[in-house]
Scaffold this motif. Sequence first.
Motif, PDB file in Angstrom:
ATOM      1  N   TYR A 307       0.831  -1.206   0.000  1.00  0.00           N
ATOM      2  CA  TYR A 307       0.000   0.000   0.000  1.00  0.00           C
ATOM      3  C   TYR A 307       0.867   1.258   0.000  1.00  0.00           C
ATOM      4  CZ  TYR A 307      -3.872   3.092   1.346  1.00  0.00           C
ATOM      5  OH  TYR A 307      -4.816   4.094   1.378  1.00  0.00           O
ATOM      6  N   VAL A 308       1.897   1.281   0.833  1.00  0.00           N
ATOM      7  CA  VAL A 308       2.775   2.452   0.880  1.00  0.00           C
ATOM      8  C   VAL A 308       3.485   2.630  -0.454  1.00  0.00           C
ATOM      9  CG1 VAL A 308       4.788   3.487   1.990  1.00  0.00           C
ATOM     10  CG2 VAL A 308       3.103   2.272   3.374  1.00  0.00           C
ATOM     11  N   LEU A 309       3.952   1.539  -1.048  1.00  0.00           N
ATOM     12  CA  LEU A 309       4.666   1.645  -2.317  1.00  0.00           C
ATOM     13  C   LEU A 309       3.747   2.068  -3.456  1.00  0.00           C
ATOM     14  CD1 LEU A 309       7.109  -1.389  -2.093  1.00  0.00           C
ATOM     15  CD2 LEU A 309       7.663   1.047  -1.970  1.00  0.00           C
ATOM     16  N   CYS A 310       2.463   1.770  -3.350  1.00  0.00           N
ATOM     17  CA  CYS A 310       1.529   2.263  -4.363  1.00  0.00           C
ATOM     18  C   CYS A 310       1.528   3.789  -4.389  1.00  0.00           C
ATOM     19  CB  CYS A 310       0.111   1.753  -4.078  1.00  0.00           C
ATOM     20  SG  CYS A 310      -0.147   0.017  -4.481  1.00  0.00           S
ATOM     21  N   PHE A 311       1.695   4.403  -3.230  1.00  0.00           N
ATOM     22  CA  PHE A 311       1.722   5.859  -3.131  1.00  0.00           C
ATOM     23  C   PHE A 311       3.127   6.433  -3.294  1.00  0.00           C
ATOM     24  CE2 PHE A 311      -2.399   5.081  -1.304  1.00  0.00           C
ATOM     25  CZ  PHE A 311      -3.128   6.244  -1.518  1.00  0.00           C
ATOM     26  N   ARG A 312       4.147   5.671  -2.894  1.00  0.00           N
ATOM     27  CA  ARG A 312       5.484   6.252  -2.768  1.00  0.00           C
ATOM     28  C   ARG A 312       6.549   5.566  -3.631  1.00  0.00           C
ATOM     29  NH1 ARG A 312       5.556  10.861   0.773  1.00  0.00           N
ATOM     30  NH2 ARG A 312       4.008  10.524   2.419  1.00  0.00           N
ATOM     31  N   MET A 313       6.144   4.759  -4.592  1.00  0.00           N
ATOM     32  CA  MET A 313       7.105   3.953  -5.342  1.00  0.00           C
ATOM     33  C   MET A 313       8.205   4.810  -5.964  1.00  0.00           C
ATOM     34  SD  MET A 313       7.915   0.833  -6.368  1.00  0.00           S
ATOM     35  CE  MET A 313       6.482  -0.248  -6.477  1.00  0.00           C
ATOM     36  N   LYS A 314       7.826   5.898  -6.625  1.00  0.00           N
ATOM     37  CA  LYS A 314       8.831   6.697  -7.337  1.00  0.00           C
ATOM     38  C   LYS A 314       9.851   7.310  -6.379  1.00  0.00           C
ATOM     39  CE  LYS A 314       7.974   8.986 -11.028  1.00  0.00           C
ATOM     40  NZ  LYS A 314       7.489   9.961 -12.017  1.00  0.00           N
ATOM     41  N   SER A 315       9.394   7.868  -5.267  1.00  0.00           N
ATOM     42  CA  SER A 315      10.329   8.488  -4.333  1.00  0.00           C
ATOM     43  C   SER A 315      11.195   7.451  -3.637  1.00  0.00           C
ATOM     44  CB  SER A 315       9.580   9.340  -3.302  1.00  0.00           C
ATOM     45  OG  SER A 315       8.698   8.553  -2.536  1.00  0.00           O
ATOM     46  N   MET A 316      10.654   6.252  -3.388  1.00  0.00           N
ATOM     47  CA  MET A 316      11.448   5.205  -2.760  1.00  0.00           C
ATOM     48  C   MET A 316      12.531   4.687  -3.718  1.00  0.00           C
ATOM     49  SD  MET A 316      10.339   4.963   0.343  1.00  0.00           S
ATOM     50  CE  MET A 316      10.207   6.757   0.167  1.00  0.00           C
ATOM     51  N   MET A 317      12.193   4.587  -5.005  1.00  0.00           N
ATOM     52  CA  MET A 317      13.183   4.135  -5.981  1.00  0.00           C
ATOM     53  C   MET A 317      14.286   5.162  -6.189  1.00  0.00           C
ATOM     54  SD  MET A 317      12.276   1.091  -6.915  1.00  0.00           S
ATOM     55  CE  MET A 317      13.153   0.805  -8.443  1.00  0.00           C
ATOM     56  N   ASP A 318      14.045   6.407  -5.812  1.00  0.00           N
ATOM     57  CA  ASP A 318      15.054   7.457  -5.958  1.00  0.00           C
ATOM     58  C   ASP A 318      16.052   7.484  -4.811  1.00  0.00           C
ATOM     59  OD1 ASP A 318      14.033   8.310  -8.344  1.00  0.00           O
ATOM     60  OD2 ASP A 318      12.771   9.870  -7.468  1.00  0.00           O
ATOM     61  N   ILE A 319      15.793   6.712  -3.751  1.00  0.00           N
ATOM     62  CA  ILE A 319      16.710   6.675  -2.602  1.00  0.00           C
ATOM     63  C   ILE A 319      17.699   5.525  -2.817  1.00  0.00           C
ATOM     64  CG2 ILE A 319      16.902   6.358  -0.117  1.00  0.00           C
ATOM     65  CD1 ILE A 319      14.211   7.634   0.210  1.00  0.00           C
ATOM     66  N   ALA A 320      18.962   5.869  -3.010  1.00  0.00           N
ATOM     67  CA  ALA A 320      19.957   4.902  -3.463  1.00  0.00           C
ATOM     68  C   ALA A 320      20.025   3.668  -2.566  1.00  0.00           C
ATOM     69  CB  ALA A 320      21.334   5.588  -3.539  1.00  0.00           C
ATOM     70  N   ARG A 353       1.502  -3.659 -10.941  1.00  0.00           N
ATOM     71  CA  ARG A 353       1.657  -2.800 -12.123  1.00  0.00           C
ATOM     72  C   ARG A 353       2.842  -1.850 -11.934  1.00  0.00           C
ATOM     73  NH1 ARG A 353      -3.356   0.554 -13.556  1.00  0.00           N
ATOM     74  NH2 ARG A 353      -2.077   1.002 -15.404  1.00  0.00           N
ATOM     75  N   GLN A 354       2.909  -1.231 -10.747  1.00  0.00           N
ATOM     76  CA  GLN A 354       4.004  -0.301 -10.502  1.00  0.00           C
ATOM     77  C   GLN A 354       5.340  -1.032 -10.375  1.00  0.00           C
ATOM     78  OE1 GLN A 354       3.597   2.895  -7.778  1.00  0.00           O
ATOM     79  NE2 GLN A 354       1.371   3.023  -7.939  1.00  0.00           N
ATOM     80  N   ALA A 355       5.338  -2.193  -9.724  1.00  0.00           N
ATOM     81  CA  ALA A 355       6.579  -2.953  -9.550  1.00  0.00           C
ATOM     82  C   ALA A 355       7.128  -3.405 -10.894  1.00  0.00           C
ATOM     83  CB  ALA A 355       6.331  -4.155  -8.643  1.00  0.00           C
ATOM     84  N   GLU A 356       6.250  -3.806 -11.795  1.00  0.00           N
ATOM     85  CA  GLU A 356       6.679  -4.226 -13.128  1.00  0.00           C
ATOM     86  C   GLU A 356       7.275  -3.043 -13.892  1.00  0.00           C
ATOM     87  OE1 GLU A 356       4.871  -6.942 -16.720  1.00  0.00           O
ATOM     88  OE2 GLU A 356       3.542  -5.469 -15.768  1.00  0.00           O
ATOM     89  N   ALA A 357       6.618  -1.896 -13.829  1.00  0.00           N
ATOM     90  CA  ALA A 357       7.115  -0.716 -14.532  1.00  0.00           C
ATOM     91  C   ALA A 357       8.443  -0.240 -13.961  1.00  0.00           C
ATOM     92  CB  ALA A 357       6.079   0.403 -14.464  1.00  0.00           C
ATOM     93  N   ALA A 358       8.630  -0.419 -12.653  1.00  0.00           N
ATOM     94  CA  ALA A 358       9.866   0.025 -11.996  1.00  0.00           C
ATOM     95  C   ALA A 358      10.960  -1.030 -12.031  1.00  0.00           C
ATOM     96  CB  ALA A 358       9.564   0.408 -10.545  1.00  0.00           C
TER      97      ALA A 358
END
Length: 478
Positions: A307-320, A353-358
């Motif tokens: 649930y959190v990653l559905c909202f925050r996936m992009k910002s989490m992927m930006d944290i090295a 869907r988001q995990a596949e795209a990321a």
Amino acid sequence: MNMWNCGPDVMDALLELIISLAASNGKHVNSCLEMLVRNFTPPYSFIVLSPIVSQRRPIYAEEPLAVIYVENMLKLESGAIGEFVRSTMLMGLMDMLIEFDVEIGWDDIFQDDSSKGIFQMELENVEEIADYDEEDGTEVLSILNTKLADIYRKSLGGNSIAEKLDSLMVLTFEHLESCKDSGRLVEVFEHLLVSFRITVLTAYKSKFAQFVMFYACALDPKNCGVRFAMLLSDIFVCKEYPLPFRMSAVAYLASYLSRANFLSAPLVAGMLKRLVDWSLEYCKTKGGEMSPTSHGLFYSACQGIMYVLCFRMKSMMDIAWFKSHLLLIEPIFNHKLSPLKICLPSIIDEFCRQAEAACLFTSSEEFVFNYLLESEHSRAFGGMERLDIFFPFDPCLVKKSDRYIRPHFVYWSMVRPPYDDDDEGIIDEDVTEQELDLDVSKMSMAPWNSMAYWIQDGLEEPRGIPARIRPSTSPESL
């Protein structure tokens, strides 16, 4: 003799007599002092006052009387005897809000088609909002307010209990603002945390009262905001708490991390890391087959992560440092306990869907990216209270209170998922590479020590509300 039983004139005369008597003869000094000390406080002092105020809460009174009563409770909390009655007043207030809250049935709230996913239903509530105008942002705000007003009317319009609760929450919000201005918010928040843990956390039918905690955190993200997140994560991992407490805590934590726009990305990543680490350890130590009832806490954690990653996936992927840690969730979802067959299908579908795209999974072919129907297993792990569909910080549907919450809230329409090809957005340039590379594994899990770590080491990023937000997009922080 009790001086408090006398009128003002008699009391003044009696005081003069005592003083004169003590001055006239030294042998009367001790007796005079003892009498004065015995009359330092009125006979019905705060020791008696607190339970009386708490027990006489006007639950069934009309809204104006309830508002007056709460106003006086808050005056006692902030007044001369506040030190002695603060805990009782604040806990009594939260109990009162909860009592009103649970009286509002879900049937009183406008419900969309239950076959739709939770993200689709929320998005449809704002789908009529016009595109953002670079020259004039007033049109979109006006349409948003009109649309929200229509939602309120359809859901809770005319509900006297909801309107009473709404007014009392606004009164509480304003009191929290005054506490912040006077430098007392952190102290008051500690008492609210006690009430939350005892009363609110287990009130599974609570729909709005918990936004008192949300707003207090929004007023002071570096102290209250971090403290609340740490408390929820501490309750979740602590084996001494009953299972329903821990499942409720992770539901609160996931909803809070997803919806609060004032939380920094490193803090959200740190909380997610704790959930991921706990889930990995659970997979290593727990055997057996898929069982919603036996492994409900594990499925709650998995659903919270998704649930959190559905909202925050992009910002989490930006944290090295955290991007590499995210790869560790693949064995969790590949585990034989099969969380992707148990958790809420709409969350699973959006997350996949988001995990596949990321490119989050190294073996994406092993994942089925369409879980459209709610299974019996999904309904089972939430128990009788349906904690599997418990999202305590879903949009606030009480009108006056929402005006306070909205500037600090993330709506689904603001989220930019990684499968969105449009790269337009608001770039947060305040996050430096040095900040992103800091390892939160150093973080102590004691609440106040952890909070000090985040603040003193500069991980708390200043988060402002963008002057203009396109409703169909989101800030880069999302």
